[in-house]
Design a protein around this motif. Structure first.
Motif, PDB file in Angstrom:
ATOM      1  N   SER A   1       4.242   1.244   2.352  1.00  0.00           N
ATOM      2  CA  SER A   1       5.043   2.462   2.217  1.00  0.00           C
ATOM      3  C   SER A   1       4.199   3.726   2.244  1.00  0.00           C
ATOM      4  O   SER A   1       4.511   4.691   2.941  1.00  0.00           O
ATOM      5  CB  SER A   1       5.864   2.410   0.924  1.00  0.00           C
ATOM      6  OG  SER A   1       6.846   1.400   0.990  1.00  0.00           O
ATOM      7  N   GLY A   2       3.105   3.721   1.472  1.00  0.00           N
ATOM      8  CA  GLY A   2       2.290   4.923   1.365  1.00  0.00           C
ATOM      9  C   GLY A   2       1.525   5.262   2.620  1.00  0.00           C
ATOM     10  O   GLY A   2       1.133   6.414   2.817  1.00  0.00           O
TER      11      GLY A   2
ATOM     12  N   TYR B   1       2.920   9.608 -11.694  1.00  0.00           N
ATOM     13  CA  TYR B   1       1.999   9.516 -12.824  1.00  0.00           C
ATOM     14  C   TYR B   1       0.635   8.987 -12.377  1.00  0.00           C
ATOM     15  O   TYR B   1       0.546   7.991 -11.663  1.00  0.00           O
ATOM     16  CB  TYR B   1       2.574   8.592 -13.891  1.00  0.00           C
ATOM     17  CG  TYR B   1       1.736   8.521 -15.138  1.00  0.00           C
ATOM     18  CD1 TYR B   1       1.785   9.533 -16.086  1.00  0.00           C
ATOM     19  CD2 TYR B   1       0.878   7.458 -15.359  1.00  0.00           C
ATOM     20  CE1 TYR B   1       1.018   9.481 -17.229  1.00  0.00           C
ATOM     21  CE2 TYR B   1       0.101   7.395 -16.501  1.00  0.00           C
ATOM     22  CZ  TYR B   1       0.170   8.409 -17.427  1.00  0.00           C
ATOM     23  OH  TYR B   1      -0.610   8.349 -18.553  1.00  0.00           O
ATOM     24  N   GLY B   2      -0.415   9.663 -12.807  1.00  0.00           N
ATOM     25  CA  GLY B   2      -1.766   9.273 -12.435  1.00  0.00           C
ATOM     26  C   GLY B   2      -2.233   9.924 -11.156  1.00  0.00           C
ATOM     27  O   GLY B   2      -3.422   9.867 -10.820  1.00  0.00           O
ATOM     28  N   ALA B   3      -1.303  10.554 -10.433  1.00  0.00           N
ATOM     29  CA  ALA B   3      -1.653  11.247  -9.192  1.00  0.00           C
ATOM     30  C   ALA B   3      -1.106  12.670  -9.185  1.00  0.00           C
ATOM     31  O   ALA B   3      -1.136  13.347  -8.165  1.00  0.00           O
ATOM     32  CB  ALA B   3      -1.111  10.477  -7.990  1.00  0.00           C
TER      33      ALA B   3
ATOM     34  N   LEU C   1       0.108   7.489  -5.617  1.00  0.00           N
ATOM     35  CA  LEU C   1      -0.559   8.143  -4.494  1.00  0.00           C
ATOM     36  C   LEU C   1       0.244   7.981  -3.210  1.00  0.00           C
ATOM     37  O   LEU C   1       0.376   8.919  -2.415  1.00  0.00           O
ATOM     38  CB  LEU C   1      -1.969   7.577  -4.315  1.00  0.00           C
ATOM     39  CG  LEU C   1      -2.990   7.985  -5.382  1.00  0.00           C
ATOM     40  CD1 LEU C   1      -4.216   7.091  -5.305  1.00  0.00           C
ATOM     41  CD2 LEU C   1      -3.391   9.445  -5.224  1.00  0.00           C
ATOM     42  N   GLY C   2       0.805   6.789  -3.025  1.00  0.00           N
ATOM     43  CA  GLY C   2       1.647   6.559  -1.846  1.00  0.00           C
ATOM     44  C   GLY C   2       2.967   7.282  -1.940  1.00  0.00           C
ATOM     45  O   GLY C   2       3.498   7.767  -0.940  1.00  0.00           O
ATOM     46  N   SER C   3       3.518   7.392  -3.174  1.00  0.00           N
ATOM     47  CA  SER C   3       4.797   8.067  -3.369  1.00  0.00           C
ATOM     48  C   SER C   3       4.687   9.561  -3.083  1.00  0.00           C
ATOM     49  O   SER C   3       5.552  10.156  -2.429  1.00  0.00           O
ATOM     50  CB  SER C   3       5.294   7.835  -4.798  1.00  0.00           C
ATOM     51  OG  SER C   3       6.506   8.508  -5.036  1.00  0.00           O
ATOM     52  N   ILE C   4       3.627  10.179  -3.581  1.00  0.00           N
ATOM     53  CA  ILE C   4       3.436  11.617  -3.401  1.00  0.00           C
ATOM     54  C   ILE C   4       3.274  11.986  -1.927  1.00  0.00           C
ATOM     55  O   ILE C   4       3.581  13.112  -1.525  1.00  0.00           O
ATOM     56  CB  ILE C   4       2.230  12.101  -4.241  1.00  0.00           C
ATOM     57  CG1 ILE C   4       2.645  12.207  -5.709  1.00  0.00           C
ATOM     58  CG2 ILE C   4       1.689  13.427  -3.753  1.00  0.00           C
ATOM     59  CD1 ILE C   4       1.521  12.597  -6.637  1.00  0.00           C
ATOM     60  N   ALA C   5       2.839  11.024  -1.110  1.00  0.00           N
ATOM     61  CA  ALA C   5       2.669  11.306   0.318  1.00  0.00           C
ATOM     62  C   ALA C   5       3.950  11.817   0.955  1.00  0.00           C
ATOM     63  O   ALA C   5       3.908  12.541   1.967  1.00  0.00           O
ATOM     64  CB  ALA C   5       2.174  10.052   1.040  1.00  0.00           C
TER      65      ALA C   5
END
Length: 516
Positions: free
Chosen positions: A288-289, A319-321, A377-381
């Motif tokens: 996904s990311g 969270y965390g990113a 990290l992949g979600s924020i992309a």
């Protein structure tokens, strides 16, 4: 044999291919400690840089790029995702058994990466609906909303009456029942009640509704005028209307009276800058990311260049990113508001005996995601690369243009409800394992991270971004394709979830329970 493939970071890396021609692994960044399996890989197979795979590795999972010792930090996307919980050999499968979450201090560096917002050279238009008060719609529904669970059955009876009976009103997309399980039994000052009211008020004011009717019982917490929040609409109270049957008849009469006017709408060219696009993901996988979320990020950058709004959300999956966003915050105040919401979630989870720092779902883990940082990290992309313009509380009206953030849980219906209440008129929903979802009155585009999913669920998926992994398309090309799909959807083209009838059951205001 080997072939050159382009990673989502833009770097070109060599990857061993299967006899069918599909690359075996993907290298995202030269500084990463892991490779991503693009298909199931058997123990003993030789892949990138001559690495011999030490275990059978499922598609989407991670392979050690080098030997790692216990306690050593591990990077993906050139960012920390955790630490080795055991010694790891080069070529070994990396997942739950040897990678653990690592507490670390994030460097928020507020506003350090703010850049001028790009401006498109061409103004793009879509065929939208302009309401009398100037609001811009992408759909034309009539909504029937319950203020409390006690009126939910009446709401459904009213809406059900019109099922299959709108053939004389071709410009009306449907009559939508919006029900929920709450609305009473709590003090009116409790934040969950406030959130419910913001959701109902936001839906009542949504431009995609030509008219709304709200139905209450009569003895619930708060009155209907407070729930409406100033939005126009009609209210019915069961205890004052003669009971269930009488209220249903009155509701049907009000909908019938609204249909004629609602059917008069016509679509006209409207600038893309008027769009508010919600960004959601559900059923993520290891791809996904690097495929679908990265491509959606490109589409978001194109939208922002047009002056449109993109609403990123799912606080627990950032969270965390979150430092990636604080560095792009347009002001320190905006960045600090995002950090404050993250701190609230830490405290909220702690109060309920839960932890926020390792939250991938079972499906996420089966798909190759191990830690929440990796998932985040992949979600924020999805949010692209432009400045973060504002941060909103759950279901607040979104007024800012550009990339914004809305605080919400990562459970899809609850987060999507907030974004729609905030004014989103199109939703882009990315998935790697397959998610069934719709969110009337807002059309939802389903974007698949891999081609196998797109082929397996053809009635649910609108866009295939597995073309990136298959080496058929760059991230930039896929993002441009998503951008065009958004314009077509906003112009009236029905999505797969709309054709299937999704959207009546996904109105899910956050009850402020222990939901991560």
């Amino acid at each position: 044999m080997t072939e050159e493939i382009v990673s989502p970071s833009g770097a070109s890396d060599s990857a061993t291919t299967h006899s069918l021609g599909k690359p075996a692994v993907l290298s995202l960044n030269a500084a990463d400690d892991v490779l991503i399996a693009l298909r199931p890989i058997a123990k003993g197979e030789r892949v990138y840089d001559g690495i011999v795979v030490q275990d059978d590795v499922p598609a989407g999972h991670k392979i050690a790029r080098r030997a790692l010792v216990k306690g050593e930090e591990i990077k993906r996307y050139n960012s920390l995702i955790g630490a080795a919980s055991a010694d790891i050999r080069a070529g070994e499968h990396i997942h739950l058994h040897n990678l653990e979450m690592l507490d670390f201090t994030r460097d928020y560096s507020f506003c350090s990466e703010v850049r001028p917002t790009p401006v498109a050279t061409e103004t793009r238009m879509f065929e939208g609906i302009v309401r009398d008060d100037g609001r811009i719609a992408t759909r034309n529904y009539i909504g029937v909303i319950s203020s409390v669970n006690c009126s939910a059955t009446v709401v459904r009876m009213i809406a059900d009456h019109f099922r299959g009976r709108l053939y004389n009103y071709p410009n009306v997309d449907g009559v939508v029942p919006l029900t929920h399980k709450r609305g009473c039994g709590l003090d009116a000052k409790v934040e969950g009640i406030k959130a419910l009211r913001r959701c109902i008020a936001g839906y009542a004011a949504h431009p995609n509704f030509a008219q709304i009717i709200i139905v209450g019982l009569g003895c619930e917490v708060g009155d209907l005028s407070a729930v409406l929040g100033g939005a126009s609409g009609e209210a019915l109270v069961i205890q004052q209307s003669g009971g269930t049957a009488a209220t249903v008849r009155a509701g049907i009469e009000r909908v019938e009276a609204a249909l004629e006017q609602a059917n008069k709408v016509r679509r006209v060219p409207v600038p893309v800058s008027e769009l508010k696009v919600a960004l959601q993901c559900g059923g993520s996988d290891g791809y996904s990311g690097v495929s679908v979320n990265a491509a959606l990020g490109v589409a978001v950058d194109l939208l922002v260049a047009q002056g449109a709004t993109a609403i990123l959300s799912e606080t627990t999956e950032c969270y965390g990113a979150e430092h990636v966003l604080t560095r792009r915050a347009i002001s320190k105040e905006v960045g600090e508001k995002l950090v404050a919401r993250v701190k609230w979630w830490e405290e909220f989870a702690s109060r309920n005996g839960m932890v926020i720092n390792n939250n991938p779902s079972p499906g996420n883990k089966a798909g190759g995601l191990t830690t929440i940082i990796e998932k985040s990290l992949g979600s924020i992309a999805k949010g692209g690369t432009t400045n973060l313009m504002a941060v909103y509380d759950y279901a607040e009206p979104v007024t800012e243009h550009g990339l914004v953030f809305m605080d919400a849980p990562a459970f899809d219906p609850v987060g999507a409800t907030a974004q729609v209440a905030g004014g989103a008129t199109v939703m882009c929903f990315t998935t790697g394992r397959g998610s069934a979802f719709g969110c009337k009155p807002t059309p939802s585009l389903k974007l698949a991270s891999n081609s196998d999913l797109f082929r397996r669920m053809p009635d649910d998926m609108d866009v295939n971004c597995g073309t990136i992994l298959d080496g058929e398309e760059t991230v930039e090309a896929a993002g441009a394709r998503i951008f065009e799909h958004i314009i077509q959807t906003a112009s009236g083209k029905r999505t797969r979830s709309e054709r299937l009838g999704y959207g009546n059951e996904e109105f899910a205001p956050w009850d402020m329970g222990a939901m991560l």
